[in-house]
Design a protein around this motif. Structure first.
Motif, PDB file in Angstrom:
ATOM      1  N   LEU A  27     -29.080  55.796 -73.527  1.00 36.35           N
ATOM      2  CA  LEU A  27     -27.921  56.665 -73.277  1.00 36.35           C
ATOM      3  C   LEU A  27     -26.633  56.046 -73.827  1.00 36.35           C
ATOM      4  O   LEU A  27     -25.809  56.737 -74.427  1.00 36.35           O
ATOM      5  CB  LEU A  27     -27.771  56.951 -71.784  1.00 36.35           C
ATOM      6  N   ALA A  28     -26.479  54.747 -73.609  1.00 34.18           N
ATOM      7  CA  ALA A  28     -25.284  54.059 -74.122  1.00 34.18           C
ATOM      8  C   ALA A  28     -25.269  54.070 -75.647  1.00 34.18           C
ATOM      9  O   ALA A  28     -24.214  54.299 -76.266  1.00 34.18           O
ATOM     10  CB  ALA A  28     -25.232  52.630 -73.593  1.00 34.18           C
ATOM     11  N   LEU A  29     -26.419  53.864 -76.279  1.00 32.69           N
ATOM     12  CA  LEU A  29     -26.503  53.909 -77.735  1.00 32.69           C
ATOM     13  C   LEU A  29     -26.202  55.313 -78.247  1.00 32.69           C
ATOM     14  O   LEU A  29     -25.453  55.487 -79.219  1.00 32.69           O
ATOM     15  CB  LEU A  29     -27.876  53.442 -78.208  1.00 32.69           C
ATOM     16  N   ASP A  30     -26.747  56.311 -77.590  1.00 32.60           N
ATOM     17  CA  ASP A  30     -26.473  57.702 -77.979  1.00 32.60           C
ATOM     18  C   ASP A  30     -24.986  58.040 -77.832  1.00 32.60           C
ATOM     19  O   ASP A  30     -24.428  58.766 -78.649  1.00 32.60           O
ATOM     20  CB  ASP A  30     -27.320  58.670 -77.160  1.00 32.60           C
ATOM     21  N   LEU A  74     -29.917  46.669 -81.944  1.00 31.25           N
ATOM     22  CA  LEU A  74     -28.999  46.123 -82.946  1.00 31.25           C
ATOM     23  C   LEU A  74     -29.326  46.650 -84.335  1.00 31.25           C
ATOM     24  O   LEU A  74     -28.414  46.890 -85.139  1.00 31.25           O
ATOM     25  CB  LEU A  74     -29.010  44.598 -82.910  1.00 31.25           C
ATOM     26  N   SER A  75     -30.602  46.877 -84.612  1.00 32.85           N
ATOM     27  CA  SER A  75     -30.976  47.477 -85.898  1.00 32.85           C
ATOM     28  C   SER A  75     -30.391  48.879 -86.021  1.00 32.85           C
ATOM     29  O   SER A  75     -29.913  49.274 -87.089  1.00 32.85           O
ATOM     30  CB  SER A  75     -32.497  47.536 -86.051  1.00 32.85           C
ATOM     31  N   GLU A  76     -30.420  49.634 -84.943  1.00 30.52           N
ATOM     32  CA  GLU A  76     -29.830  50.977 -84.964  1.00 30.52           C
ATOM     33  C   GLU A  76     -28.313  50.921 -85.106  1.00 30.52           C
ATOM     34  O   GLU A  76     -27.720  51.736 -85.817  1.00 30.52           O
ATOM     35  CB  GLU A  76     -30.207  51.758 -83.708  1.00 30.52           C
ATOM     36  N   SER A  84     -23.662  52.066 -91.679  1.00 30.31           N
ATOM     37  CA  SER A  84     -23.706  52.414 -93.095  1.00 30.31           C
ATOM     38  C   SER A  84     -23.258  53.856 -93.354  1.00 30.31           C
ATOM     39  O   SER A  84     -23.092  54.254 -94.504  1.00 30.31           O
ATOM     40  CB  SER A  84     -25.117  52.202 -93.646  1.00 30.31           C
ATOM     41  N   SER A  85     -23.028  54.622 -92.299  1.00 30.77           N
ATOM     42  CA  SER A  85     -22.634  56.023 -92.445  1.00 30.77           C
ATOM     43  C   SER A  85     -21.171  56.213 -92.817  1.00 30.77           C
ATOM     44  O   SER A  85     -20.805  57.266 -93.324  1.00 30.77           O
ATOM     45  CB  SER A  85     -22.916  56.796 -91.154  1.00 30.77           C
ATOM     46  N   ALA A  95     -30.151  33.691 -82.283  1.00 33.33           N
ATOM     47  CA  ALA A  95     -31.329  34.191 -82.996  1.00 33.33           C
ATOM     48  C   ALA A  95     -30.997  35.420 -83.843  1.00 33.33           C
ATOM     49  O   ALA A  95     -31.694  35.704 -84.822  1.00 33.33           O
ATOM     50  CB  ALA A  95     -32.448  34.524 -82.011  1.00 33.33           C
ATOM     51  N   ARG A  96     -29.933  36.151 -83.484  1.00 35.32           N
ATOM     52  CA  ARG A  96     -29.569  37.370 -84.220  1.00 35.32           C
ATOM     53  C   ARG A  96     -28.583  37.098 -85.355  1.00 35.32           C
ATOM     54  O   ARG A  96     -28.262  37.994 -86.123  1.00 35.32           O
ATOM     55  CB  ARG A  96     -28.964  38.414 -83.287  1.00 35.32           C
ATOM     56  N   LEU A  97     -28.107  35.875 -85.487  1.00 36.56           N
ATOM     57  CA  LEU A  97     -27.150  35.565 -86.547  1.00 36.56           C
ATOM     58  C   LEU A  97     -27.662  35.902 -87.948  1.00 36.56           C
ATOM     59  O   LEU A  97     -26.897  36.449 -88.752  1.00 36.56           O
ATOM     60  CB  LEU A  97     -26.705  34.102 -86.474  1.00 36.56           C
ATOM     61  N   PRO A  98     -28.928  35.623 -88.277  1.00 36.99           N
ATOM     62  CA  PRO A  98     -29.397  35.996 -89.620  1.00 36.99           C
ATOM     63  C   PRO A  98     -29.338  37.505 -89.884  1.00 36.99           C
ATOM     64  O   PRO A  98     -29.231  37.933 -91.029  1.00 36.99           O
ATOM     65  CB  PRO A  98     -30.843  35.495 -89.649  1.00 36.99           C
ATOM     66  N   GLN A  99     -29.389  38.306 -88.863  1.00 38.28           N
ATOM     67  CA  GLN A  99     -29.273  39.762 -88.996  1.00 38.28           C
ATOM     68  C   GLN A  99     -27.807  40.189 -88.994  1.00 38.28           C
ATOM     69  O   GLN A  99     -27.399  41.041 -89.773  1.00 38.28           O
ATOM     70  CB  GLN A  99     -30.021  40.448 -87.849  1.00 38.28           C
ATOM     71  N   VAL A 100     -27.006  39.581 -88.157  1.00 33.61           N
ATOM     72  CA  VAL A 100     -25.642  40.032 -87.931  1.00 33.61           C
ATOM     73  C   VAL A 100     -24.660  39.532 -88.993  1.00 33.61           C
ATOM     74  O   VAL A 100     -23.824  40.304 -89.464  1.00 33.61           O
ATOM     75  CB  VAL A 100     -25.177  39.606 -86.513  1.00 33.61           C
TER      76      VAL A 100
END
Length: 142
Positions: A22-25, A64-66, A72-73, A113-118
């Protein structure tokens, strides 16, 4: 936000997942709005960040992927994505008086652990949007 912050443990795993969704939406909906106020942007992104902080870092990747995909939009979406990341990091590292030592260690490891993605995402967003702003400024459109 208060409900998530104070009563997260009262919810079952499925309800917690629903609250995160819900928060993501909500963040997605706010990112599509043309005239959303700063307060609405802040509150919606802070809510998503708080649900993530309360949840297990093991489950952050899909959300986080979402968030990264949303960015990118366009510039509004990138702004909200950056705000989510900022709030998450700040809620763990600064606004953390309620976090006990073991939980703090888990959350910090989750952030690291998320630094390589972020980090590549943030670099890309900065490069894209700074370049666009610079181009606009050079064209005389401030």
């Amino acid at each position: 936000h208060h409900l998530v912050f104070k009563r997260w443990q009262e919810f079952g795993s499925q309800e917690q997942t629903q609250l995160i969704r819900l928060a993501l939406d909500l963040v997605k909906e706010v990112s599509e709005g043309e005239s959303e106020t700063w307060a609405i942007k802040c509150k919606s992104t802070a809510l998503l960040a708080e649900t993530l902080r309360q949840d297990s870092p093991d489950r952050w990747d899909s959300v986080l992927s979402e968030v990264v995909a949303i960015a990118s939009s366009g510039p509004r979406q990138a702004e909200l994505a950056a705000m989510v990341l900022r709030w998450l990091a700040e809620n763990v590292t600064v606004l953390n008086e309620d976090i006990v030592a073991d939980r703090m260690q888990i959350l910090l490891k989750g952030l690291l652990a998320r630094l390589p993605q972020v980090l590549p995402f943030l670099y890309s967003m900065l490069e894209t949007h700074f370049g666009a702003a610079l181009g606009t400024a050079r064209a005389g459109n401030t």
